[in-house]
Design a protein around this motif. Structure first.
Motif, PDB file in Angstrom:
ATOM      1  N   GLY A  45       0.830  -1.215   0.000  1.00 26.31           N
ATOM      2  CA  GLY A  45       0.000   0.000   0.000  1.00 26.31           C
ATOM      3  C   GLY A  45       0.857   1.254   0.000  1.00 26.31           C
ATOM      4  N   VAL A  46       1.891   1.244   0.810  1.00 22.64           N
ATOM      5  CA  VAL A  46       2.782   2.418   0.905  1.00 22.64           C
ATOM      6  C   VAL A  46       3.451   2.661  -0.453  1.00 22.64           C
ATOM      7  CG1 VAL A  46       4.943   3.225   1.953  1.00 22.64           C
ATOM      8  CG2 VAL A  46       3.134   2.256   3.400  1.00 22.64           C
ATOM      9  N   GLU A  47       3.923   1.595  -1.102  1.00 22.25           N
ATOM     10  CA  GLU A  47       4.618   1.789  -2.395  1.00 22.25           C
ATOM     11  C   GLU A  47       3.634   2.260  -3.475  1.00 22.25           C
ATOM     12  OE1 GLU A  47       7.482  -1.161  -3.655  1.00 22.25           O
ATOM     13  OE2 GLU A  47       7.520  -0.313  -5.686  1.00 22.25           O
ATOM     14  N   LEU A  48       2.428   1.712  -3.473  1.00 15.21           N
ATOM     15  CA  LEU A  48       1.436   2.171  -4.467  1.00 15.21           C
ATOM     16  C   LEU A  48       1.176   3.669  -4.305  1.00 15.21           C
ATOM     17  CD1 LEU A  48      -1.073  -0.811  -4.346  1.00 15.21           C
ATOM     18  CD2 LEU A  48      -0.027   0.081  -6.444  1.00 15.21           C
ATOM     19  N   LEU A  49       1.036   4.109  -3.059  1.00 19.80           N
ATOM     20  CA  LEU A  49       0.761   5.536  -2.833  1.00 19.80           C
ATOM     21  C   LEU A  49       1.964   6.382  -3.250  1.00 19.80           C
ATOM     22  CD1 LEU A  49      -1.174   5.358   0.548  1.00 19.80           C
ATOM     23  CD2 LEU A  49      -2.093   5.895  -1.704  1.00 19.80           C
ATOM     24  N   ALA A  50       3.161   5.889  -2.944  1.00 18.92           N
ATOM     25  CA  ALA A  50       4.366   6.663  -3.290  1.00 18.92           C
ATOM     26  C   ALA A  50       4.539   6.758  -4.808  1.00 18.92           C
ATOM     27  CB  ALA A  50       5.590   6.018  -2.650  1.00 18.92           C
ATOM     28  N   ARG A  51       4.102   5.741  -5.544  1.00 17.90           N
ATOM     29  CA  ARG A  51       4.300   5.718  -7.007  1.00 17.90           C
ATOM     30  C   ARG A  51       3.012   6.013  -7.771  1.00 17.90           C
ATOM     31  NH1 ARG A  51       6.857   0.127  -8.243  1.00 17.90           N
ATOM     32  NH2 ARG A  51       6.713   0.928 -10.362  1.00 17.90           N
ATOM     33  N   LYS A  52       2.107   6.745  -7.126  1.00 15.22           N
ATOM     34  CA  LYS A  52       0.777   6.961  -7.727  1.00 15.22           C
ATOM     35  C   LYS A  52       0.853   7.661  -9.083  1.00 15.22           C
ATOM     36  CE  LYS A  52      -0.225  11.188  -5.049  1.00 15.22           C
ATOM     37  NZ  LYS A  52       0.870  11.931  -5.586  1.00 15.22           N
ATOM     38  N   ASP A  53       1.777   8.615  -9.232  1.00 12.67           N
ATOM     39  CA  ASP A  53       1.838   9.373 -10.486  1.00 12.67           C
ATOM     40  C   ASP A  53       2.311   8.478 -11.640  1.00 12.67           C
ATOM     41  OD1 ASP A  53       0.987  11.580  -9.136  1.00 12.67           O
ATOM     42  OD2 ASP A  53       2.995  12.350  -8.770  1.00 12.67           O
TER      43      ASP A  53
END
Ligand code: NDP
Ligand code: AKG
Length: 479
Positions: free
Chosen positions: A72-80
């Protein structure tokens, strides 16, 4: 071009048999090459998931929570970056692609916490000396068969609870959108999952999907897609006693009463019917409008449609991207023809559009003077096409809203608490919206419908545990 491989038993594997992933906003833009699995690959993935199940089911909630949280943390960090990939392969405007990636990240974070909240009950027996407990256990190997219209959120809302509750997974994404699926699995592959717990098999539904349906080692199938494929899933699973859950189409009504706030109603209709190119099972395809507001509603809606920017998904200011592929475009155009032949009148749209890049561009189509008996109001179109149905009263509107074989979501625009409350209680749909579009839902509450729209326990939120676990009732005579 790099070949993106399947993920089976902790390894990236795949033959040269691959398919190009094409951008529907620009058909000359090839996003990547993705391996096409065959039936043997799907069987290998099922075998790996089966072997991994006992150890994964025995992990602590904290171990599973940490992995889901990291994803979840990585998805949010790489959202763009991932949101851009999603927009490129599916044609959703960039802002929607980013928002969907964030939604997937939040879903993983939500289910990370749910691992810690699996509860059971202890209940008194009617027999002396006997104790009863009711507990939840994982199911085994779960097959996830996903559609193309939410290429990361739908896989996330199936995968996160499946893993959270101790199941192992074989994930088959839609053939049109392997990129977002691959990116999601790549993140999870580095999040600490033991080998075999999560497997990705990209390829055709008729090959890979069917292998999942027919395998005795797949304990449950969670499916989202068309009614026709849903019926195949149901038949195959019922025949061999596997658990299954179906999310299929909608023909969702949005009622606009005379006392509605006109701008709110038009905004809800335009968003619900046309945003994301109408390619949402929650789209408001039937706009049921009371007679006094009817003409003003149409005038304002048409003005809003004329102002919408339909263009390349990655272009600044685009509000509506292209249709996902040529098959869906052909389906949309054929229903526009059907509507014309049925006597409906096109107030706006339904035209193919030329843009700087060659893509599947279609102007949002609004039919007026329609009746609920017309095919355009009974069958799911799944494109930027909606109909206005004129009614005289709230009672007539409610009857028409419920007169459908579907029952996913429904909406009403009104300033009357009495009608809003009556509709909430009497709408035959799984999700009801008041003064809001019928599409666009929160990630932490149940999602699903009634009648031909859905089958089985709800997806999302705490209710997801119903599908991804089996209930065990134990009787203990402590002597
Ligand atoms: N409710 C919803 O959210 C959605 C509804 N739809 C509706 O479905 C229509 C057609 O879209 P489409 O993508 O073709 O929908 P499908 O139902 O064919 O596809 C959904 C998923 O099922 C897979 N699948 C196809 N055939 C089989 C099979 N025999 N066994 C197991 N899995 C299978 C597909 O694989 P593959 O992609 O490889 O064919 C895909 O992963 C749309 O126009 C729309 O009306 C579509 C998408 C989402
Ligand atoms: O409306 C939404 O946010 C979700 C819709 C959806 O899941 C779908 O169309 O398949």
């Amino acid at each position: 071009m790099t070949l993106h491989k399947n993920f089976i038993n902790g390894e990236w594997v795949g033959s040269d048999h691959a398919k190009d992933n094409i951008n529907p906003s620009d058909l000359s833009d090839i996003i990547g090459s993705y391996t096409q699995a065959n039936a043997a690959d799907a069987e290998a993935a099922i075998a790996a998931a089966k072997a991994a199940f006992p150890a994964w089911a025995a992990t602590t909630p904290q171990q599973r929570a940490d992995i889901l949280e990291a994803a979840g943390v990585e998805l949010l960090a790489r959202k763009d970056e991932i949101g851009k990939l999603l927009a490129r392969e599916e044609g959703k405007p960039l802002a929607n692609g980013i928002a969907e990636t964030m939604r997937a990240g939040q879903i993983f974070k939500f289910f990370a916490q749910e691992t810690l909240r699996v509860e059971g009950v202890a209940i008194a027996s009617v027999r002396p000396g006997v104790d009863i407990t009711v507990t939840r256990e994982p199911l085994g190997v779960v097959g996830l068969i996903c559609p193309w219209n939410f290429p990361i959120a739908i896989p996330a809302w199936k995968m996160a609870p499946a893993l959270a509750f101790g199941n192992t997974v074989v994930f088959k994404p839609a053939d049109l959108v392997p990129g977002s699926a691959w990116a999601l699995v790549e993140i999870l592959s580095r999040a600490g999952l033991p080998k075999g717990v999560l497997n990705l098999v990209m390829g055709k539904g008729s090959v890979v999907g069917q292998t999942l349906l027919d395998s005795k080692d797949v304990s449950a199938i969670s499916f989202t897609g068309s009614v026709a494929t849903g019926a195949r899933v149901a038949q195959a699973c019922a025949t061999r006693g596997a658990k299954f859950q179906l999310e299929m189409g909608g023909k969702n009504p949005l009622i606009v009463l005379d006392d509605a706030h006109l701008d709110t109603a038009v905004a809800a209709a335009v968003d619900g019917a046309f945003f994301q190119t109408g390619q949402r099972c929650t789209a408001s395809s039937r706009l049921i409008v009371q007679s006094k507001l009817h003409d003003a509603f149409i005038d304002k809606t048409v003005a809003a449609l004329k102002a919408l920017k339909v263009d390349h998904a990655l272009k600044d200011g685009t509000q509506i991207g292209p249709v996902v592929d040529e098959n869906q475009l052909a389906q949309d155009l054929s229903y526009i023809d059907v509507g014309r032949h049925e006597g409906a009148e096109l107030a706006w749209g339904g035209e193919l559009l030329n843009r700087d890049t060659k893509g599947h561009y279609l102007s949002p189509a609004l039919f007026v003077n329609t009746t609920n008996k017309m095919r355009i109001n009974r069958e799911e179109i799944f494109g930027p096409v909606a109909s206005v149905i004129k009614v005289e009263s709230y009672d007539e509107a409610l009857a028409i809203a419920n007169d459908t074989s579907f029952g996913l979501s429904s909406g009403i625009c009104t300033s009357s608490l009495k009608y809003a409350n009556h509709f909430r209680k009497n709408s035959a749909a799984g999700m009801v919206m008041v003064n809001l579009p019928t599409a666009g839902v929160d990630y932490h509450v149940p999602f699903g419908g009634r009648k031909g729209s859905s089958y089985g326990p709800r997806e999302q939120g705490r209710h997801a545990a119903e599908f991804y676990t089996a209930t065990k009732t134990s009787y203990i005579n402590a002597m």
